[in-house]
Design an enzyme around this catalytic site. Structure first.
Site: not given
Ligand code: MG
Ligand code: ZN
Lengths: 485, 483, 98
Positions: A78, A158, A182
């Site tokens: 990420k 997210s 997320s």
């Protein structure tokens, strides 16, 4: 033979050990697949050269008998984890072109265990969002489609790039971060599993902060076992993070015995919300039956302050964020608008550097902390946060884990819910409470909705008891027989 | 010592409270492992944490906590075994995080009090409100470029103690005495080097004016007051400025003002003031600071004797005056030197020599005590020679000057130069006889009642002995001879 | 409660985010909606409840006072939008930050 991209991490490690293929081959097929699935926009930065370099180093290690626990496994990272020498953006214009001169603890641990980094996965800007539509680099597209419908769906957020990459088989696993859901919500939307461990289990050092008291790194992968393997690598005490817990890390994979006989599963009654789609209700019931069939007992428990978790979260997270994001001011790194005097430079840099949602949250957070409102908003939210945390502690006196749906719906269309922030925030209604309480929680895919889209169930555990969370999730995984893409 | 300002409409009382920022003596910064040394190349003492790089986190330096506790104990204040770090949010280029990590609601040190010594010899008690730990900011350099500011983060993240006083101070003298006392204490404790030139110690002064004993007036905060002299000047200036405003029917604006040490005036910093709302909240990157009372007790047991304790001991054990004792304890090294000199010698004489002779000659030669050519032991040797009548006090001064020049032992100088006092009564009598013989007129006058001439005879005898005759013996024998 | 434009302006200035009048108009109803949403917290009885700032139940370890960091100004300045002679450079900042 199955395609290499279809293997789980566990299977790939076996194949590498058996010399069925090399890490370079395994990496190359993923790089090729990334090219094919470019349209998903799952990555902000691809790092194929670095990946192949790491893969060949891995092959050398394995050949000389020093293979590390995850040697040669290609992962998506990420783009919230700072990576030394590789652009790290938090999906924000304000960090466009930022090249960290340091490695986050989480990625360092993974590299130490031999992983290969395919690239930096897309996300909501500064991890603020539940649809991966707030990224400066464009939204991510869920590889799943509704039956008979070509509409592009959100992967959730997210960690939307991470989840989409793993689901689309352009990464064997991924790192994520979870502040209010997320990891879990995108995992559910993309039909994979993902775990957010206990707050303090993984170091936050080098991970770009959103809300410090909530942010926690975790993993996404196509099996519970793979998550256990990845989580093993990134967990552990870090003296550089004052909120990192100096606790022994158990053998997570070993916890996946499948034996949950005698375990008590709590079903929080307040999670049965008005207007919840029938199929979610049905899936939840199905989960209860699976666990009972496996020898667990289920009881109803009460988490009376559940209703207040979202409003609490939407004070605390923006408040912390408003302060955490003050360092993006055009002075030391990142974007600067060259505009006149200092105040102009600050205000225009931040106006142009941050996207709408981030600005909105900074504004809310600034407001909640400002004089005259601090007690009514911030302190009040912290008090309710204690009540929420106490609800869980009381529930865990009666049960070992909690079972809930992960999200109130399956993946929705891109652009949906965009005009109403509250509607978007409701995506996290089931995930936020465990975040506020710092508890480990996992989403595991359990079935499909009427449109053929994946739905996840969430298992929440006691603090530091990721083992039981993984164990119970593993049982659901087995009994659901969920088939990914 | 409360000083009243005479206005046109009557007297005004100055009410002062002070916030002193003292940089903690430690090798590394409050929340990072970067060094704290003064004067390094720009940005060379900066860690990723100090530069607020994305994802960086603070980790608290244990030594800084200990230093704050030591200081808290040194200023007789309550130590809080539970305290909280909070973020103070504001934007400034030398504040890389966009917030300063400080303490707000729960500081590490709570209320206490210290004694200050005033120039007239009196003592006053000043209340301490709190002491808290916080990060220093970096340095903005404005003179490198006409319309740019250059930022050096070397100082960013260094540990500060902010010591806040009650508004108990009533005059520039008291303010100076208070700052001096705090400086003395932290130097004794070695928790801050007290070096105001290098900015290791800085004061913000809150001033308001009121009619004597009336309610508190509106205050202005003066920042950047970085020497004892400036504290006095700034208060004098500000008191007059405020009185002028008040007497012309105006109202003092509650604001932050800057002391300009060149123009010798305070001026408004309103530009910074306008959007003040620091939005303090507990720093989520740092858990509350908790430690045991045992640790506090341990630290307490390890404290050196503090200035006030030492002062009182010097007065009691050595019979020194309050003034002499407070001069001697002003520096720990000075007090230690004095005690060494006084060891086995007359303590009052030792105090006289240290205060009047040694400190004087050091000052004249721009030397510190550490650079003194005369060691405490050697000065003790000189005092021994005075006490046992080997030399007179007057000769001793010459010997002392010699010692300062060449660092020799007093006894060696006395022997080399033959300065030993003549105490042998036969030899003195011979000198007296000579003087009497050569001054028959004065002898006659003396005998006829002019007693004042006695001093003349003493002087003549001393002169003849080249100062070496024991004055007491001369006196005694002269009295006998002159009848 | 709804957030009026004047309050939003003040908040934007505190947060150092420039907003045009049109943006202020646009953001106002959304912010008000969020504030309304969080205001339901007022109905929770929190008498005698201590605020919870952090959930970690551990004693933080303090750092030993040793120098083991710094000394790499090139890394510190590597991403600077503007730097000169080892300094970060910004538009003129007038008053001293002390
Ligand atoms: Mg202050
Ligand atoms: Zn301060």
């Amino acid at each position: 033979m199955t395609k290499l991209t279809d293997l789980t991490i566990e299977q790939a490690l076996n194949g590498l050990n058996n010399k069925d293929f090399t890490a370079v081959e395994l990496t190359q097929v993923h790089i090729d697949a990334m090219g094919v699935h470019k349209g998903l926009n799952a990555y902000i930065t691809d790092t194929p050269e670095l990946a192949l370099e790491q893969a060949s180093a891995s092959d050398v290690r394995r050949a000389s008998g020093d293979a590390r626990p995850l040697d040669g496994i290609p992962l998506a990272i990420k783009d919230l984890f700072c990576t030394n020498g590789v652009q790290t953006t938090a999906a924000s214009r304000i960090l466009d072109g930022f090249i960290p001169q340091y490695e986050s603890t989480v990625t360092q641990k993974l590299f130490d265990d031999g992983i290969v980094m395919l690239g930096k996965a897309n996300l909501d800007e500064f991890a603020m969002g539940s649809a991966n539509t707030t990224s400066y680099y464009g939204n991510v597209i869920n590889p799943w489609k509704r039956d008979g419908d070509d509409a592009e769906l959100t992967p959730g957020g997210s960690s939307g790039g991470s989840a989409a990459a793993v689901a689309a088989r352009i990464a064997m696993g991924a790192t994520g971060t979870d502040t209010g859901g997320s990891i879990r919500q995108p995992a559910a939307f993309c039909g994979i599993s993902g775990i957010k461990p206990t707050y303090g289990r993984c170091s936050r050092w080098g991970t770009i902060a959103f809300a410090s008291s909530l942010d926690q790194a975790g993993t996404l992968a196509r099996s519970v076992k793979d998550n256990a393997l990845l989580l093993q690598s990134i967990s552990g005490y870090d003296a550089k993070d004052s909120t990192s817990a100096n606790k022994a890390v158990p053998d997570f994979a070993a916890a996946l015995t499948g034996d949950i006989k005698g375990k008590v599963i709590g079903i929080p009654k307040e999670y049965r919300m008005d207007g919840m789609p029938d199929e979610i209700e049905k899936l939840w019931q199905q989960g209860i039956e699976w666990l009972e069939a496996a020898g667990a007992t289920t009881i109803e428990v009460s988490l009376p302050h559940t209703k207040y978790a979202l409003p609490t979260y939407y004070v605390i997270a923006p408040a912390e964020a408003s302060s955490n994001l003050a360092r993006y001011d055009g002075v030391k790194f990142g974007y600067r608008a060259d505009e006149g005097d200092l105040t102009n430079m600050y205000e225009i840099t931040r106006a142009q550097g941050f996207g709408e949602e981030v600005k909105r949250r900074i504004m809310i957070g600034t407001y909640a902390l400002s004089s005259g409102y601090y007690d009514a908003y911030y302190i009040k939210a912290q008090k309710v946060r204690r009540l929420i945390s106490q609800d869980f502690i009381a529930a865990f006196e009666k049960c070992d884990v909690l079972l809930t749906p992960t999200a109130p719906s399956a993946a929705f269309a891109i652009g949906e819910n965009e005009d109403d922030p509250i509607k978007m925030y409701l995506n996290d209604v089931f995930t936020v409470p465990a975040s506020l309480a710092g508890l480990p929680a996992m989403s595991v895919p359990a079935g499909l909705d009427a449109g053929g889209l994946p739905l996840g169930l969430q298992v929440i555990g006691r603090a530091w008891d990721e083992e039981t969370v993984l164990k119970v999730s593993g049982v659901i995984e087995n009994l659901s027989g969920f088939k990914g893409l | 010592m409360a000083k009243l300002v005479k206005g046109e409409t009557g007297d005004w009382e100055i009410v002062i409270g002070m916030e002193i920022h003292a940089q903690i003596t430690a090798e590394s910064k409050l929340f990072s492992g970067a060094p704290t040394k003064f004067g390094a190349a720009p940005n060379s003492q900066v860690s990723l944490v100090d530069a607020a790089m994305p994802g960086m986190l603070p980790v608290l330096n244990e030594k800084c906590v200990e230093q704050a506790i030591r200081t808290g104990l040194g200023i007789n204040s309550k130590i809080n075994t539970y305290s909280v770090f909070a973020r103070k949010n504001y934007f400034y280029p030398d504040l890389p995080q966009g917030y300063q990590i400080s303490q707000f609601e729960d500081p590490i040190v709570g209320e206490g009090e210290i004694e200050i010594d005033l120039p007239d010899g009196s003592v006053k008690v000043i209340g301490i409100t709190r002491l808290h730990l916080e990060q220093d900011a970096g340095k903005s350099v404005h003179d490198q470029h006409p319309n740019k500011t250059y930022v050096d983060l070397n100082r960013s993240g260094c540990a500060l103690m902010e010591i806040v006083s009650e508004p108990d101070i009533r005059s520039p003298e008291e303010a100076i005495a208070y700052l001096s006392k705090i400086r003395m204490i932290v130097r004794y404790l070695e928790t801050c080097d007290g070096n105001m030139d290098e900015g290791s110690m800085r004061a913000d002064v809150n001033i308001s004016m009121r009619r004597p004993n009336a309610e508190l007036g509106i205050r202005a905060e003066i920042k950047n007051v970085n020497s004892l002299k400036a504290v006095g000047q700034a208060i004098e200036y500000e008191a007059i400025r405020q009185v002028e405003i008040l007497e012309s029917g105006g109202e003092v604006v509650q604001e932050t003002r800057l002391w300009d040490p060149v123009k010798l005036e305070t001026r408004s910093m309103r530009s910074k003031e306008e959007a003040h709302d620091y939005r303090y909240f507990p720093d989520p990157d740092l858990l509350p600071l908790k430690f045991s009372q045992d640790w506090v007790d341990e630290i307490k047991a390890s404290l050196p004797e503090l200035p006030d304790q030492k002062k009182h001991r010097f007065m009691e054990d050595f019979g020194l005056s309050h003034y002499d004792a407070s001069v001697l304890i002003a520096e720990r090294s000075r007090a230690d030197y004095y005690e060494e000199v006084a060891k086995g010698h007359d303590p009052k004489l030792a105090a006289n020599w240290v205060i009047n002779e040694l400190l004087g000659i050091l000052k004249k030669n721009e030397k510190t005590l550490e650079q003194s050519p005369i060691s405490a032991e050697k000065l003790g040797g000189l005092i021994a020679l005075i006490s046992d009548d080997t030399i007179s006090g007057k000769i001793a001064k010459d010997v002392f000057a010699d010692m300062f020049k060449n660092g020799k032992d007093a006894l060696d100088i006395v022997e080399e130069k033959g300065l030993k006092q003549v105490t042998d009564s036969g030899a003195i009598e011979a000198l007296i006889d000579e003087v009497i013989a050569s001054n028959p007129d004065n002898v006659a006058k003396y005998k006829s009642g002019k007693d004042k001439l006695f001093g003349f005879f003493v002087g003549q005898v001393m002169k003849k002995s080249q100062g070496k005759a024991n004055p007491a013996a001369v006196n005694k024998l002269l009295k006998e001879k002159l009848g | 409660m709804s957030l009026d434009i004047k309050s939003i302006k003040k908040v934007a200035s505190l947060a150092r985010i420039r907003m045009s009048d049109e943006e202020l108009e646009r953001i106002s109803p959304r912010l008000s909606k969020i504030i309304d949403f969080v205001e339901q917290l007022a109905e929770v009885d929190t008498d005698n409840v201590e605020p919870l700032a952090n959930v970690v139940d551990i004693a933080p370890k303090l750092r030993e006072d040793i120098v083991n960091d710094g000394g790499y100004e090139e890394k510190i300045l590597a991403n600077a939008p503007e730097s000169s002679q080892g300094y970060f450079v910004v538009p003129n900042a007038i008053e001293d930050n002390t």
